[in-house]
Motif scaffolding. Structure first.
Motif, PDB file in Angstrom:
ATOM      1  N   GLN A   4      10.423   5.470  -0.695  1.00  0.00           N
ATOM      2  CA  GLN A   4       9.123   4.904  -1.040  1.00  0.00           C
ATOM      3  C   GLN A   4       8.791   5.307  -2.482  1.00  0.00           C
ATOM      4  OE1 GLN A   4       6.502   6.486   1.984  1.00  0.00           O
ATOM      5  NE2 GLN A   4       7.403   5.217   3.585  1.00  0.00           N
ATOM      6  N   ILE A   5       8.326   4.335  -3.218  1.00  0.00           N
ATOM      7  CA  ILE A   5       7.990   4.570  -4.624  1.00  0.00           C
ATOM      8  C   ILE A   5       6.526   4.206  -4.814  1.00  0.00           C
ATOM      9  CG2 ILE A   5       8.431   3.789  -6.990  1.00  0.00           C
ATOM     10  CD1 ILE A   5      11.267   2.977  -5.912  1.00  0.00           C
ATOM     11  N   ALA A   6       5.780   5.058  -5.469  1.00  0.00           N
ATOM     12  CA  ALA A   6       4.374   4.738  -5.730  1.00  0.00           C
ATOM     13  C   ALA A   6       4.049   4.998  -7.189  1.00  0.00           C
ATOM     14  CB  ALA A   6       3.461   5.564  -4.837  1.00  0.00           C
ATOM     15  N   VAL A   7       3.215   4.154  -7.735  1.00  0.00           N
ATOM     16  CA  VAL A   7       2.795   4.277  -9.126  1.00  0.00           C
ATOM     17  C   VAL A   7       1.270   4.195  -9.195  1.00  0.00           C
ATOM     18  CG1 VAL A   7       2.910   3.218 -11.418  1.00  0.00           C
ATOM     19  CG2 VAL A   7       4.909   3.151  -9.901  1.00  0.00           C
ATOM     20  N   ALA A   8       0.668   5.034 -10.013  1.00  0.00           N
ATOM     21  CA  ALA A   8      -0.760   4.897 -10.349  1.00  0.00           C
ATOM     22  C   ALA A   8      -0.848   5.004 -11.863  1.00  0.00           C
ATOM     23  CB  ALA A   8      -1.596   5.976  -9.662  1.00  0.00           C
ATOM     24  N   LYS A   9      -1.632   4.115 -12.464  1.00  0.00           N
ATOM     25  CA  LYS A   9      -1.541   3.923 -13.909  1.00  0.00           C
ATOM     26  C   LYS A   9      -2.910   3.543 -14.432  1.00  0.00           C
ATOM     27  CE  LYS A   9       1.817   1.304 -16.702  1.00  0.00           C
ATOM     28  NZ  LYS A   9       1.024   0.287 -17.420  1.00  0.00           N
ATOM     29  N   VAL A  10      -3.338   4.194 -15.500  1.00  0.00           N
ATOM     30  CA  VAL A  10      -4.652   3.860 -16.054  1.00  0.00           C
ATOM     31  C   VAL A  10      -4.545   3.833 -17.574  1.00  0.00           C
ATOM     32  CG1 VAL A  10      -5.656   6.178 -16.286  1.00  0.00           C
ATOM     33  CG2 VAL A  10      -7.100   4.293 -15.571  1.00  0.00           C
ATOM     34  N   LEU A  22       5.751   0.229 -17.285  1.00  0.00           N
ATOM     35  CA  LEU A  22       6.570   0.588 -16.134  1.00  0.00           C
ATOM     36  C   LEU A  22       7.065  -0.684 -15.468  1.00  0.00           C
ATOM     37  CD1 LEU A  22       6.158   3.277 -13.507  1.00  0.00           C
ATOM     38  CD2 LEU A  22       6.338   0.922 -12.730  1.00  0.00           C
ATOM     39  N   GLU A  23       8.362  -0.775 -15.256  1.00  0.00           N
ATOM     40  CA  GLU A  23       8.886  -1.917 -14.512  1.00  0.00           C
ATOM     41  C   GLU A  23       9.978  -1.478 -13.551  1.00  0.00           C
ATOM     42  OE1 GLU A  23       9.440  -5.530 -16.805  1.00  0.00           O
ATOM     43  OE2 GLU A  23       7.438  -5.324 -17.628  1.00  0.00           O
ATOM     44  N   GLN A 187       1.810   7.363  -2.517  1.00  0.00           N
ATOM     45  CA  GLN A 187       0.630   6.798  -3.197  1.00  0.00           C
ATOM     46  C   GLN A 187      -0.505   7.821  -3.207  1.00  0.00           C
ATOM     47  OE1 GLN A 187       0.628   3.265  -4.542  1.00  0.00           O
ATOM     48  NE2 GLN A 187      -0.757   4.515  -5.764  1.00  0.00           N
ATOM     49  N   ASP A 191      -2.082   9.037  -6.614  1.00  0.00           N
ATOM     50  CA  ASP A 191      -3.522   8.811  -6.780  1.00  0.00           C
ATOM     51  C   ASP A 191      -4.268  10.121  -7.014  1.00  0.00           C
ATOM     52  OD1 ASP A 191      -3.221   6.106  -6.454  1.00  0.00           O
ATOM     53  OD2 ASP A 191      -4.107   6.001  -4.453  1.00  0.00           O
ATOM     54  N   LEU A 194      -3.587  11.464 -10.551  1.00  0.00           N
ATOM     55  CA  LEU A 194      -4.272  10.648 -11.551  1.00  0.00           C
ATOM     56  C   LEU A 194      -5.778  10.864 -11.488  1.00  0.00           C
ATOM     57  CD1 LEU A 194      -3.938   8.488 -13.744  1.00  0.00           C
ATOM     58  CD2 LEU A 194      -4.302   6.766 -11.986  1.00  0.00           C
ATOM     59  N   THR A 228       3.887  -3.726  -2.909  1.00  0.00           N
ATOM     60  CA  THR A 228       2.475  -4.059  -3.093  1.00  0.00           C
ATOM     61  C   THR A 228       2.087  -3.708  -4.523  1.00  0.00           C
ATOM     62  OG1 THR A 228       2.074  -3.375  -0.823  1.00  0.00           O
ATOM     63  CG2 THR A 228       0.155  -3.715  -2.187  1.00  0.00           C
ATOM     64  N   VAL A 229       1.357  -4.600  -5.157  1.00  0.00           N
ATOM     65  CA  VAL A 229       0.823  -4.338  -6.502  1.00  0.00           C
ATOM     66  C   VAL A 229      -0.676  -4.572  -6.445  1.00  0.00           C
ATOM     67  CG1 VAL A 229       0.866  -5.016  -8.935  1.00  0.00           C
ATOM     68  CG2 VAL A 229       2.964  -5.135  -7.573  1.00  0.00           C
ATOM     69  N   ARG A 230      -1.442  -3.666  -7.024  1.00  0.00           N
ATOM     70  CA  ARG A 230      -2.899  -3.858  -7.072  1.00  0.00           C
ATOM     71  C   ARG A 230      -3.359  -3.739  -8.514  1.00  0.00           C
ATOM     72  NH1 ARG A 230      -5.251   0.073  -2.648  1.00  0.00           N
ATOM     73  NH2 ARG A 230      -7.145  -0.622  -3.667  1.00  0.00           N
TER      74      ARG A 230
ATOM     75  N   VAL B   3      -6.781  -8.064  -7.981  1.00  0.00           N
ATOM     76  CA  VAL B   3      -5.725  -8.938  -7.490  1.00  0.00           C
ATOM     77  C   VAL B   3      -4.699  -8.065  -6.790  1.00  0.00           C
ATOM     78  CG1 VAL B   3      -3.923 -10.575  -8.094  1.00  0.00           C
ATOM     79  CG2 VAL B   3      -6.101 -10.630  -9.298  1.00  0.00           C
ATOM     80  N   ILE B   5      -1.021  -8.049  -4.699  1.00  0.00           N
ATOM     81  CA  ILE B   5       0.211  -8.806  -4.484  1.00  0.00           C
ATOM     82  C   ILE B   5       1.037  -8.060  -3.447  1.00  0.00           C
ATOM     83  CG2 ILE B   5       2.367  -9.567  -5.575  1.00  0.00           C
ATOM     84  CD1 ILE B   5       0.726  -9.485  -8.253  1.00  0.00           C
ATOM     85  N   VAL B 224      -7.632   1.716 -11.712  1.00  0.00           N
ATOM     86  CA  VAL B 224      -6.247   2.152 -11.618  1.00  0.00           C
ATOM     87  C   VAL B 224      -5.373   1.001 -11.132  1.00  0.00           C
ATOM     88  CG1 VAL B 224      -4.688   3.804 -10.517  1.00  0.00           C
ATOM     89  CG2 VAL B 224      -7.013   4.502 -11.142  1.00  0.00           C
ATOM     90  N   ARG B 225      -4.278   0.768 -11.847  1.00  0.00           N
ATOM     91  CA  ARG B 225      -3.245  -0.140 -11.346  1.00  0.00           C
ATOM     92  C   ARG B 225      -2.350   0.639 -10.398  1.00  0.00           C
ATOM     93  NH1 ARG B 225      -0.682  -4.133 -15.808  1.00  0.00           N
ATOM     94  NH2 ARG B 225      -2.628  -4.922 -16.651  1.00  0.00           N
ATOM     95  N   ARG B 226      -1.998   0.028  -9.295  1.00  0.00           N
ATOM     96  CA  ARG B 226      -1.156   0.722  -8.325  1.00  0.00           C
ATOM     97  C   ARG B 226       0.020  -0.144  -7.912  1.00  0.00           C
ATOM     98  NH1 ARG B 226      -6.412   2.322  -7.102  1.00  0.00           N
ATOM     99  NH2 ARG B 226      -6.613   4.587  -6.904  1.00  0.00           N
ATOM    100  N   MET B 227       1.118   0.503  -7.616  1.00  0.00           N
ATOM    101  CA  MET B 227       2.260  -0.224  -7.078  1.00  0.00           C
ATOM    102  C   MET B 227       2.955   0.648  -6.041  1.00  0.00           C
ATOM    103  SD  MET B 227       5.555  -1.930  -8.944  1.00  0.00           S
ATOM    104  CE  MET B 227       6.182  -0.374  -9.502  1.00  0.00           C
ATOM    105  N   THR B 228       3.388   0.038  -4.962  1.00  0.00           N
ATOM    106  CA  THR B 228       4.181   0.735  -3.955  1.00  0.00           C
ATOM    107  C   THR B 228       5.402  -0.104  -3.646  1.00  0.00           C
ATOM    108  OG1 THR B 228       2.123   1.475  -2.946  1.00  0.00           O
ATOM    109  CG2 THR B 228       4.119   1.800  -1.677  1.00  0.00           C
ATOM    110  N   VAL B 229       6.548   0.543  -3.561  1.00  0.00           N
ATOM    111  CA  VAL B 229       7.784  -0.149  -3.153  1.00  0.00           C
ATOM    112  C   VAL B 229       8.358   0.637  -1.988  1.00  0.00           C
ATOM    113  CG1 VAL B 229      10.100  -0.866  -3.863  1.00  0.00           C
ATOM    114  CG2 VAL B 229       8.237  -0.912  -5.521  1.00  0.00           C
TER     115      VAL B 229
END
Lengths: 238, 238
Positions: A4-10, A22-23, A187, A191, A194, A228-230, B3, B5, B224-229
């Motif tokens: 599982q990979i989670a990213v939080a970014k501001v 980040l991609e 996540q 979270d 951050l 999931t992307v938010r 948004v 996704i 905050v932008r968030r992503m989970t994979v």
């Protein structure tokens, strides 16, 4: 198992673009790579640099080039273009299903944290950003994919948080307090780190901040890949 | 607003690679794009085609090329290389923060669904895959970003599910039943559609299946932008 990979970014307060990019890219031989770059300064110029670095690295990884070679190529390209005047950090976290390892490539003075159960290790060997000279080498750390492994990677906005008020963040302590909870999701980890940084900056981040957490779980379920992307789309930060 | 996704993706039974490729790229003028391609046939050859198409499109979008032009370029490149012998579907869902719209680009005979509240519209205009001829044009649909909007996009594995047993899937009916619930998350929508398809195929998907759901919510929270994979790494499907 499931990775599982989670990213939080501001973004830095009152800037419309983050200097962090980040991609995620699929690896041609199975698995995927997360690529994170932080371009020098902030705003539009930094964004252009970090996007250039990430594009370069992702393009090479998609062709099957190994992570370390992709990092060196991105460094050479940046040095050739900017002659050492502009630099960028780079982190690559790859799930390599062929070798069944997580490969961590680092050109970032900020350390990474590797957690297993209650053990928290800080990997703080010397690591030099891309574009600084002709011979930049990445630090490579390879770990077997095994349940319980957690990797925490971040850009320097996280460690700069609170510094202007003399209240720097203790990342290891925050990690420890979250890990004492029942099996936090990646996540939740991202979270929490951050949110604490933003709070230390009094809700006005002094820099772009990105936190990336990779967690290996023993979950046995369906065989579905999920993402999931938010993306918040109002307010000052975009 | 926010948004959200969500993607749920599974391989054809007993194949190690999906012919579907999905990636997300940041748009240089703000927002992001999700790019989904389904290469003809399945397994390694199809993967190479769909990856080539997605790489091409993502590279152009990252340079600021508009979605329709990127789709045409990918089609021309594929036709030039394969002379019409190999084709690929393409869907691009872009959040364009400059125009404040969702731009849907489609070269896929499979329709898309647009939902607002209890209203479910099926967009099934004629749409031709990439690489079929010299003059492939995408269908472009542009929708204002407004709370409650849901877009559902998928590859043909979803509609093929159950057909060999004479039990094809009724996507609109499944969507309607999920939307009757209290405000389902996009991941719930994608998971439910995929789970039903896999069940109709008796847990052995007859084709690669990808489901992509975009939802606009009125959520007001942090910035905050968030992503989970989530990537399962055991079992027959990888």
């Amino acid at each position: 198992m499931e990775v599982q990979i989670a990213v939080a970014k501001v973004n830095k307060y009152a800037t419309s673009e983050s200097g962090d990019t980040l991609e995620v890219v699929e690896r041609p031989n199975g698995g995927l790579s997360v690529v994170l770059a932080d371009g020098q300064t902030s705003g539009r110029g930094a964004k252009a640099i970090s996007q250039m670095v990430v594009r370069k690295v992702i393009g090479l990884l998609a062709e099957g080039v190994r992570d370390g070679a992709a990092a060196r190529a991105a460094s050479d390209a940046l040095f050739t273009e900017k002659q050492g005047k502009v630099i960028s950090t780079l982190n690559i976290a790859s799930l390599d299903l062929r070798s069944e390892t997580i490969v961590l490539t680092q050109n970032n003075p900020e350390p990474m944290f590797i957690c297993r159960g209650e053990q928290i290790d800080c990997l703080d060997e010397e690591s030099i950003p891309l574009g600084t000279s002709r011979n930049v080498r990445p630090l490579i750390t390879e770990l077997p994919i095994e349940p319980g492994l957690i990797v925490v990677i971040y850009t320097d906005g996280l460690t700069h948080a609170g510094k202007r008020r003399g209240l720097p963040m203790d990342i290891a302590a925050t990690l420890r307090s979250v890990l004492e909870d029942q099996d936090p999701s990646p996540q939740t980890l991202a979270d929490t780190l951050l949110a604490q940084a933003v709070s230390l900056d009094e809700n006005r981040p002094a820099d772009d901040i990105s936190v990336l957490v990779v967690k290996v779980t023993s979950r046995v379920g369906d065989h579905v890949r999920r993402m999931t992307v938010r993306l918040p789309i109002e307010g000052v930060w975009r």
